[in-house]
Design a protein around this motif. Structure first.
Motif, PDB file in Angstrom:
ATOM      1  N   UNK A 143      -8.497   8.075   6.720  1.00 17.45           N
ATOM      2  CA  UNK A 143      -7.529   8.552   5.451  1.00 17.45           C
ATOM      3  C   UNK A 143      -7.266   9.683   5.422  1.00 17.45           C
ATOM      4  N   UNK A 144      -7.753  10.515   6.391  1.00 11.67           N
ATOM      5  CA  UNK A 144      -6.945  11.899   6.442  1.00 11.67           C
ATOM      6  C   UNK A 144      -6.514  11.583   7.583  1.00 11.67           C
ATOM      7  N   UNK A 145      -5.975  10.750   8.726  1.00  5.53           N
ATOM      8  CA  UNK A 145      -4.412  10.148   9.330  1.00  5.53           C
ATOM      9  C   UNK A 145      -3.626   9.942   8.531  1.00  5.53           C
ATOM     10  N   UNK A 146      -3.954   9.187   7.214  1.00  3.72           N
ATOM     11  CA  UNK A 146      -3.112   8.415   6.822  1.00  3.72           C
ATOM     12  C   UNK A 146      -2.248   9.991   5.220  1.00  3.72           C
ATOM     13  N   UNK A 198      -3.365  12.736  -3.842  1.00  7.28           N
ATOM     14  CA  UNK A 198      -4.096  12.909  -4.745  1.00  7.28           C
ATOM     15  C   UNK A 198      -5.746  12.056  -4.069  1.00  7.28           C
ATOM     16  N   UNK A 199      -5.990  13.179  -4.120  1.00  7.00           N
ATOM     17  CA  UNK A 199      -8.032  12.805  -3.440  1.00  7.00           C
ATOM     18  C   UNK A 199      -8.379  12.305  -4.778  1.00  7.00           C
ATOM     19  N   UNK A 200      -9.248  11.684  -4.719  1.00 10.30           N
ATOM     20  CA  UNK A 200     -10.262  10.843  -5.891  1.00 10.30           C
ATOM     21  C   UNK A 200     -11.546  10.257  -4.944  1.00 10.30           C
ATOM     22  N   UNK A 201     -12.344  10.039  -5.958  1.00  9.42           N
ATOM     23  CA  UNK A 201     -14.036   9.993  -5.709  1.00  9.42           C
ATOM     24  C   UNK A 201     -14.350   8.882  -6.733  1.00  9.42           C
ATOM     25  N   UNK A 202     -15.267   8.373  -6.045  1.00  5.56           N
ATOM     26  CA  UNK A 202     -16.534   7.567  -7.030  1.00  5.56           C
ATOM     27  C   UNK A 202     -15.921   6.445  -7.731  1.00  5.56           C
ATOM     28  N   UNK A 217      -4.940   0.152   8.867  1.00  5.08           N
ATOM     29  CA  UNK A 217      -4.381   0.021   7.358  1.00  5.08           C
ATOM     30  C   UNK A 217      -4.539   1.529   6.580  1.00  5.08           C
ATOM     31  N   UNK A 218      -5.213   2.180   6.183  1.00  3.12           N
ATOM     32  CA  UNK A 218      -4.950   3.715   5.835  1.00  3.12           C
ATOM     33  C   UNK A 218      -4.590   4.821   6.272  1.00  3.12           C
ATOM     34  N   UNK A 219      -4.326   4.273   7.896  1.00  2.00           N
ATOM     35  CA  UNK A 219      -3.956   5.591   8.673  1.00  2.00           C
ATOM     36  C   UNK A 219      -2.504   5.383   9.177  1.00  2.00           C
ATOM     37  N   UNK A 254      13.927   4.733   0.632  1.00  2.00           N
ATOM     38  CA  UNK A 254      15.399   4.770  -0.404  1.00  2.00           C
ATOM     39  C   UNK A 254      15.424   6.096  -1.374  1.00  2.00           C
ATOM     40  N   UNK A 255      14.352   7.011  -0.732  1.00  2.00           N
ATOM     41  CA  UNK A 255      14.682   8.156  -1.906  1.00  2.00           C
ATOM     42  C   UNK A 255      13.639   8.262  -2.687  1.00  2.00           C
ATOM     43  N   UNK A 256      13.118   7.864  -3.196  1.00  2.00           N
ATOM     44  CA  UNK A 256      11.820   8.015  -3.581  1.00  2.00           C
ATOM     45  C   UNK A 256      10.728   8.743  -3.578  1.00  2.00           C
ATOM     46  N   UNK A 257      10.365   9.176  -4.915  1.00  2.00           N
ATOM     47  CA  UNK A 257       8.884  10.187  -4.524  1.00  2.00           C
ATOM     48  C   UNK A 257       7.879   9.068  -4.344  1.00  2.00           C
ATOM     49  N   UNK A 258       6.590   9.792  -3.774  1.00  2.00           N
ATOM     50  CA  UNK A 258       5.583   8.590  -3.015  1.00  2.00           C
ATOM     51  C   UNK A 258       4.422   9.708  -4.129  1.00  2.00           C
ATOM     52  N   UNK A 259       3.211   8.707  -4.588  1.00  2.00           N
ATOM     53  CA  UNK A 259       1.973   9.588  -4.902  1.00  2.00           C
ATOM     54  C   UNK A 259       0.732   8.897  -3.891  1.00  2.00           C
ATOM     55  N   UNK A 260      -0.309   9.374  -3.098  1.00  2.00           N
ATOM     56  CA  UNK A 260      -0.733   8.464  -2.186  1.00  2.00           C
ATOM     57  C   UNK A 260      -2.158   8.918  -2.470  1.00  2.00           C
ATOM     58  N   UNK A 261      -2.479   7.360  -2.930  1.00  2.00           N
ATOM     59  CA  UNK A 261      -4.581   7.972  -2.629  1.00  2.00           C
ATOM     60  C   UNK A 261      -5.017   8.387  -1.658  1.00  2.00           C
ATOM     61  N   UNK A 262      -6.072   9.492  -1.687  1.00  2.00           N
ATOM     62  CA  UNK A 262      -6.965   9.532  -1.138  1.00  2.00           C
ATOM     63  C   UNK A 262      -8.097   9.863  -1.505  1.00  2.00           C
ATOM     64  N   UNK A 263      -9.371  10.417  -0.281  1.00  2.00           N
ATOM     65  CA  UNK A 263     -11.085  10.686  -0.739  1.00  2.00           C
ATOM     66  C   UNK A 263     -11.246  11.618  -0.293  1.00  2.00           C
ATOM     67  N   UNK A 264     -12.672  11.793  -1.543  1.00  2.00           N
ATOM     68  CA  UNK A 264     -13.686  12.859  -0.707  1.00  2.00           C
ATOM     69  C   UNK A 264     -14.065  12.679   0.682  1.00  2.00           C
ATOM     70  N   UNK A 265     -14.423  11.772   0.649  1.00  2.00           N
ATOM     71  CA  UNK A 265     -14.681  11.116   2.467  1.00  2.00           C
ATOM     72  C   UNK A 265     -14.375  12.290   3.122  1.00  2.00           C
ATOM     73  N   UNK A 266     -13.055  12.757   2.735  1.00  2.00           N
ATOM     74  CA  UNK A 266     -12.278  13.524   4.616  1.00  2.00           C
ATOM     75  C   UNK A 266     -12.651  15.350   4.416  1.00  2.00           C
TER      76      UNK A 266
END
Length: 291
Positions: free
Chosen positions: A128-131, A145-149, A76-78, A91-103
């Motif tokens: 998540x790091x694989x992702x 974008x890495x976020x947390x809590x 799932x995450x990777x 499709x040529x669309x920009x992507x925003x991907x959420x990741x985590x402090x757990x990396x």
């Protein structure tokens, strides 16, 4: 602007729906029709929507369960994140991907920067790091974008749990030796919408890559719990006492980083963007939840 967001029931997707204006259409994509593990489903689902921007917010977030089901977490995450990246690129669309402090392993004595070495200590962080790596490989027009809590008025999260415990408990033991940046999903949504607009309009390479995006200020879990209880008390509810405990007193299958603090200076420098201080956002969240 049409934005496809994966994970329709998640805190971020629900916050995006709440925060979007009339010029922005949020199209949620989720199970069973949209399963991250199924590459063809992901490719077809995103192509059918034809979004201007894709936000990859869905994830296997059960941190402790991931220790026993690492293969699923990776699918799932990777691999799932990689499928979304492939679909966005197609499709040529920009992507925003959420990741985590757990990396990160949590061992630094300062907030982590984007260029600090990663070293996840558990299955969730590894997945998540694989992702992150697959997103970078498959969609150069992407921002991680890495976020947390993360907390919000929606779904299951720490703030909502503390408000529930405040109704029945005189005292709650809360870990006081882990520090991080409490982050409102509503604030994340505001940040994502601003970044999505920039990515759609501006091809500058500096806007792509990895960024940290958390609430301003830092706290321990015990600090956060006390803030929630104080907000509840200010609105006429009881005041539960926080008993500060050590991580060792609250064992979990997955090891939590002792230091989850993320440095957001790059986001401020490149995008001119900083999320609000966590205290004000916690107060706003509690106000929305307490009738």
């Amino acid at each position: 602007m049409r934005i496809a967001v994966t994970g329709s029931k998640g805190q971020v997707a629900m916050s995006l729906i709440e925060r979007s204006d009339r010029d922005t259409e949020i199209v949620p994509l989720s199970r069973p029709a949209f399963a991250l593990e199924d590459r063809q489903t992901v490719l077809a689902g995103i192509e059918a929507v034809r979004p201007d921007v894709v936000i990859s917010a869905a994830a296997f977030t059960a941190v402790d369960r991931a220790e026993a089901e690492e293969d699923l977490a990776i699918r799932v995450n990777g691999e799932g994140a990689g499928h979304v990246a492939e679909a966005a690129a197609k499709i040529g669309a920009p992507l925003l991907h959420l990741s985590t402090d757990y990396v990160f392993d949590g061992g630094l004595d300062r907030p982590y920067r984007e260029d600090d070495p990663t070293g996840p200590t558990g299955a969730y962080g590894r997945s998540k790091l694989i992702g992150e790596k697959l997103v970078a490989e498959r969609c150069p027009n992407s921002t991680v974008l890495r976020t947390a809590w993360v907390y919000s008025p929606f779904g299951a999260n720490f703030v909502r749990t503390m408000l529930r415990l405040n109704e029945t408990r005189e005292e709650v033991g809360v870990v006081a030796d882990q520090s991080g940046n409490p982050t409102s999903a509503l604030d994340i949504a505001d940040g994502l919408l601003a970044i999505a607009k920039r990515l759609r309009e501006d091809p500058t390479p500096a806007l792509r890559g990895i960024f940290h995006m958390t609430g301003s200020g830092e706290a321990t879990w015990a600090d956060l719990a006390e803030a929630v209880f104080q907000e509840a008390h200010a609105r006429g509810r009881r005041l539960t006492h926080v008993k500060r405990i050590a991580t060792a007193d609250y064992p979990t299958p997955a090891r939590r980083p002792a230091n989850s603090r993320l440095d957001n200076a790059k986001l401020r420098r490149v995008y001119g963007l900083a999320l609000p201080d966590w205290r004000g956002s916690v107060a706003a969240c509690c106000a929305q939840l307490i009738s």
